[in-house]
Design a protein around this motif. Structure first.
Motif, PDB file in Angstrom:
ATOM      1  N   ASP A 146     -44.310 -42.407 -23.567  1.00 26.88           N
ATOM      2  CA  ASP A 146     -44.784 -42.076 -22.222  1.00 26.88           C
ATOM      3  C   ASP A 146     -45.628 -40.805 -22.173  1.00 26.88           C
ATOM      4  N   ILE A 147     -45.710 -40.048 -23.268  1.00 25.81           N
ATOM      5  CA  ILE A 147     -46.440 -38.788 -23.231  1.00 25.81           C
ATOM      6  C   ILE A 147     -47.636 -38.837 -24.181  1.00 25.81           C
ATOM      7  N   PRO A 148     -48.651 -38.005 -23.941  1.00 22.10           N
ATOM      8  CA  PRO A 148     -49.793 -37.947 -24.863  1.00 22.10           C
ATOM      9  C   PRO A 148     -49.398 -37.276 -26.180  1.00 22.10           C
ATOM     10  N   LEU A 149     -50.045 -37.705 -27.242  1.00 26.41           N
ATOM     11  CA  LEU A 149     -49.963 -37.023 -28.538  1.00 26.41           C
ATOM     12  C   LEU A 149     -51.341 -36.517 -28.910  1.00 26.41           C
ATOM     13  N   SER A 150     -51.375 -35.366 -29.558  1.00 24.94           N
ATOM     14  CA  SER A 150     -52.631 -34.759 -29.972  1.00 24.94           C
ATOM     15  C   SER A 150     -52.509 -34.224 -31.386  1.00 24.94           C
ATOM     16  N   VAL A 151     -53.605 -33.687 -31.913  1.00 21.85           N
ATOM     17  CA  VAL A 151     -53.684 -33.266 -33.316  1.00 21.85           C
ATOM     18  C   VAL A 151     -54.130 -31.812 -33.382  1.00 21.85           C
ATOM     19  N   LEU A 152     -53.467 -31.038 -34.221  1.00 24.18           N
ATOM     20  CA  LEU A 152     -53.919 -29.696 -34.584  1.00 24.18           C
ATOM     21  C   LEU A 152     -54.328 -29.720 -36.046  1.00 24.18           C
ATOM     22  N   ASP A 153     -55.553 -29.297 -36.316  1.00 25.82           N
ATOM     23  CA  ASP A 153     -56.108 -29.350 -37.675  1.00 25.82           C
ATOM     24  C   ASP A 153     -56.557 -27.956 -38.095  1.00 25.82           C
ATOM     25  N   LEU A 154     -56.216 -27.580 -39.325  1.00 21.49           N
ATOM     26  CA  LEU A 154     -56.683 -26.328 -39.904  1.00 21.49           C
ATOM     27  C   LEU A 154     -57.779 -26.553 -40.937  1.00 21.49           C
ATOM     28  N   ALA A 155     -58.325 -27.783 -40.968  1.00 21.06           N
ATOM     29  CA  ALA A 155     -59.342 -28.131 -41.962  1.00 21.06           C
ATOM     30  C   ALA A 155     -58.913 -27.666 -43.348  1.00 21.06           C
ATOM     31  N   TYR A 208     -58.074 -33.285 -30.233  1.00 21.41           N
ATOM     32  CA  TYR A 208     -58.192 -32.862 -31.634  1.00 21.41           C
ATOM     33  C   TYR A 208     -58.594 -31.395 -31.610  1.00 21.41           C
ATOM     34  N   TRP A 209     -57.630 -30.534 -31.896  1.00 22.22           N
ATOM     35  CA  TRP A 209     -57.860 -29.094 -31.830  1.00 22.22           C
ATOM     36  C   TRP A 209     -57.962 -28.493 -33.229  1.00 22.22           C
ATOM     37  N   LEU A 210     -58.763 -27.450 -33.331  1.00 17.34           N
ATOM     38  CA  LEU A 210     -58.960 -26.728 -34.581  1.00 17.34           C
ATOM     39  C   LEU A 210     -58.549 -25.275 -34.390  1.00 17.34           C
ATOM     40  N   ALA A 211     -57.938 -24.700 -35.431  1.00 15.69           N
ATOM     41  CA  ALA A 211     -57.349 -23.370 -35.309  1.00 15.69           C
ATOM     42  C   ALA A 211     -58.180 -22.324 -36.036  1.00 15.69           C
ATOM     43  N   GLU A 212     -58.306 -21.167 -35.398  1.00 14.72           N
ATOM     44  CA  GLU A 212     -59.031 -20.050 -36.005  1.00 14.72           C
ATOM     45  C   GLU A 212     -58.120 -19.259 -36.947  1.00 14.72           C
ATOM     46  N   HIS A 213     -58.434 -19.308 -38.224  1.00 15.95           N
ATOM     47  CA  HIS A 213     -57.781 -18.468 -39.234  1.00 15.95           C
ATOM     48  C   HIS A 213     -58.867 -17.901 -40.131  1.00 15.95           C
ATOM     49  N   HIS A 214     -58.596 -16.753 -40.715  1.00  8.89           N
ATOM     50  CA  HIS A 214     -59.607 -16.086 -41.523  1.00  8.89           C
ATOM     51  C   HIS A 214     -59.037 -15.669 -42.882  1.00  8.89           C
ATOM     52  N   ALA A 215     -59.930 -15.655 -43.880  1.00  9.30           N
ATOM     53  CA  ALA A 215     -59.615 -15.144 -45.220  1.00  9.30           C
ATOM     54  C   ALA A 215     -58.456 -15.878 -45.877  1.00  9.30           C
ATOM     55  N   MET A 216     -58.306 -17.170 -45.574  1.00  8.29           N
ATOM     56  CA  MET A 216     -57.253 -17.971 -46.177  1.00  8.29           C
ATOM     57  C   MET A 216     -57.892 -19.065 -47.023  1.00  8.29           C
ATOM     58  N   ALA A 223     -41.226 -31.500 -23.326  1.00  8.16           N
ATOM     59  CA  ALA A 223     -42.669 -31.283 -23.448  1.00  8.16           C
ATOM     60  C   ALA A 223     -43.445 -32.347 -22.684  1.00  8.16           C
ATOM     61  N   ASP A 224     -44.575 -31.920 -22.127  1.00  6.28           N
ATOM     62  CA  ASP A 224     -45.470 -32.862 -21.464  1.00  6.28           C
ATOM     63  C   ASP A 224     -46.429 -33.504 -22.454  1.00  6.28           C
ATOM     64  N   GLU A 225     -46.533 -32.910 -23.641  1.00  6.21           N
ATOM     65  CA  GLU A 225     -47.428 -33.410 -24.684  1.00  6.21           C
ATOM     66  C   GLU A 225     -46.971 -32.800 -25.999  1.00  6.21           C
ATOM     67  N   LEU A 226     -47.106 -33.551 -27.084  1.00  7.14           N
ATOM     68  CA  LEU A 226     -46.812 -33.035 -28.411  1.00  7.14           C
ATOM     69  C   LEU A 226     -48.100 -32.964 -29.218  1.00  7.14           C
ATOM     70  N   MET A 227     -48.247 -31.890 -29.977  1.00 11.66           N
ATOM     71  CA  MET A 227     -49.411 -31.719 -30.842  1.00 11.66           C
ATOM     72  C   MET A 227     -48.945 -31.720 -32.289  1.00 11.66           C
ATOM     73  N   ILE A 228     -49.426 -32.694 -33.031  1.00 13.65           N
ATOM     74  CA  ILE A 228     -48.979 -32.935 -34.401  1.00 13.65           C
ATOM     75  C   ILE A 228     -49.904 -32.238 -35.385  1.00 13.65           C
ATOM     76  N   THR A 229     -49.318 -31.514 -36.334  1.00 12.60           N
ATOM     77  CA  THR A 229     -50.103 -30.963 -37.427  1.00 12.60           C
ATOM     78  C   THR A 229     -49.486 -31.402 -38.748  1.00 12.60           C
ATOM     79  N   THR A 230     -50.326 -31.729 -39.705  1.00 14.82           N
ATOM     80  CA  THR A 230     -49.870 -32.290 -40.982  1.00 14.82           C
ATOM     81  C   THR A 230     -50.683 -31.702 -42.121  1.00 14.82           C
ATOM     82  N   GLN A 231     -49.991 -31.077 -43.075  1.00 10.81           N
ATOM     83  CA  GLN A 231     -50.650 -30.539 -44.254  1.00 10.81           C
ATOM     84  C   GLN A 231     -50.178 -31.332 -45.470  1.00 10.81           C
ATOM     85  N   MET A 232     -51.084 -32.065 -46.067  1.00 12.44           N
ATOM     86  CA  MET A 232     -50.786 -32.803 -47.291  1.00 12.44           C
ATOM     87  C   MET A 232     -51.940 -32.625 -48.261  1.00 12.44           C
TER      88      MET A 232
END
Length: 341
Positions: free
Chosen positions: A12-21, A51-59, A313-322
């Motif tokens: 019943d709720i939206p799912l979204s994605v968090l990506d760190l490229a 589809y959201w992207l996160a700001e990280h530096h020097a990693m 939660a009204d929405e879950l944001m999934i992040t996956t590192q493989m």
């Protein structure tokens, strides 16, 4: 907060994605961007909302440092999924620059751009100083920066005739979200009546208190009549529990390297993490990642529902590192399947 506060079902709720490229060992940023676009195109067909992207530096494991640029690349290669920042670390930037960048993105991809904002540097202290220049800036002025940014995006009026203008930017409907891993942004988002996204994927101990603070402090606004909370969660799904646990060792290694201050690209999975970490390191990493959902479709569906029951939660944001892109895509495919089942 009670252990069970929601009667919502996962479907019943939206799912979204968090990506760190993610950049994997032996690969590079160019390959990472191709993989991110491919994943965005796949999750779009499966019905994910953002589809959201996160700001990280020097990693060495993260290629999303120029977040606004990458948002444009992903939005240009997709057609309907919302694309945004999870988030832009506002104290790293002049608010006018962010207003212009996201005004440009919204002009190019109307109705599809989200602006998620955080106040942490997304970097080590030395890199943060290089980004922010003013050594006195540490995020305490985030509310003032946020108000300045919002002012640039408001429609122009006669009262603002002499104000600095963000062109493009002013008058555009760009949803602003506040992101947090503690209660600071939760409280601010509630007071301003803005949507709130909590980083449950790396700050599990504060998830419920932050959500409680947000809902308690919420005041209706021109943006929202009632609270809207999104929770981030690590999900490593595979066809069996055993395979998922093995693939998740790449993620464990990434956090182990953070604990050690030995930053590296995403490493291949291993058969036995006990050969890599000490008992203290194991406890540290597991505490940080204790909310991660790892397993087969049955396990993942059950654990996601448990998370939804606990947080409301009204929405879950999934992040996956493989390590392998195909495994990451398969993980999201499994999430999509259990979400709709």
């Amino acid at each position: 907060m009670s252990d069970t506060i929601s009667s919502k079902q996962l479907r019943d709720i939206p799912l979204s994605v968090l990506d760190l490229a993610p950049i994997t060992e032996g690969s590079n940023a160019a390959e990472s961007y191709k993989n991110s676009l491919n994943l965005a195109q796949q999750v779009e067909t499966w019905g994910f909302t953002r589809y959201w992207l996160a700001e990280h530096h020097a990693m060495p494991s993260v290629a999303s440092s120029a977040t606004s640029v990458l948002i444009g690349y992903i939005a240009g290669g997709t057609s309907k999924i919302r694309v945004g920042s999870g988030g832009i670390m506002l104290p790293n930037h002049a608010p006018l620059v962010i207003a212009e960048q996201f005004g440009t993105l919204e002009s190019l991809y109307p109705g599809r751009i989200d602006l998620g904002l955080g106040r942490a540097p997304g970097a080590d202290q030395r890199t943060a100083r290089a980004l922010r220049r003013d050594l006195r800036v540490g995020g305490e002025d985030f509310p003032e920066l946020l108000e300045e940014l919002r002012e640039y995006l408001r429609p122009r009026t006669s009262e603002s005739a002499s104000a600095i203008r963000a062109i493009p930017g002013e008058g555009l409907n760009i949803p602003i979200w506040l992101l947090g891993s503690s209660d600071f942004s939760a409280r601010l988002a509630g007071m301003l009546g803005l949507p709130f996204a909590f980083a449950g994927h790396f700050s599990p101990n504060f998830t419920l208190p932050a959500l409680q603070t947000y809902r308690h402090c919420f005041r209706p606004s021109e943006v929202l009549d009632q609270p809207y909370a999104m929770v981030g969660v690590n999900v490593m799904a595979a066809d069996t529990d055993e395979l998922a646990n093995r693939l998740a060792t790449s993620h464990y290694q990434a956090f182990l390297n953070l604990v050690r201050g030995d930053l590296k690209p995403i490493q291949p999975p291993v058969d036995n993490m006990d050969e890599l970490w000490s008992e203290f390191e194991k406890l540290s990493v597991q505490a940080q990642l204790r909310s991660s959902i790892i397993g087969s479709p049955v396990t993942v569906k059950s654990k996601l529902q448990e998370l939804l029951d606990a947080t409301g939660a009204d929405e879950l944001m999934i992040t996956t590192q493989m390590y392998h892109h195909a495994d990451r895509v398969r993980s999201f495919e499994i999430v999509a399947d259990v979400w709709k089942s």
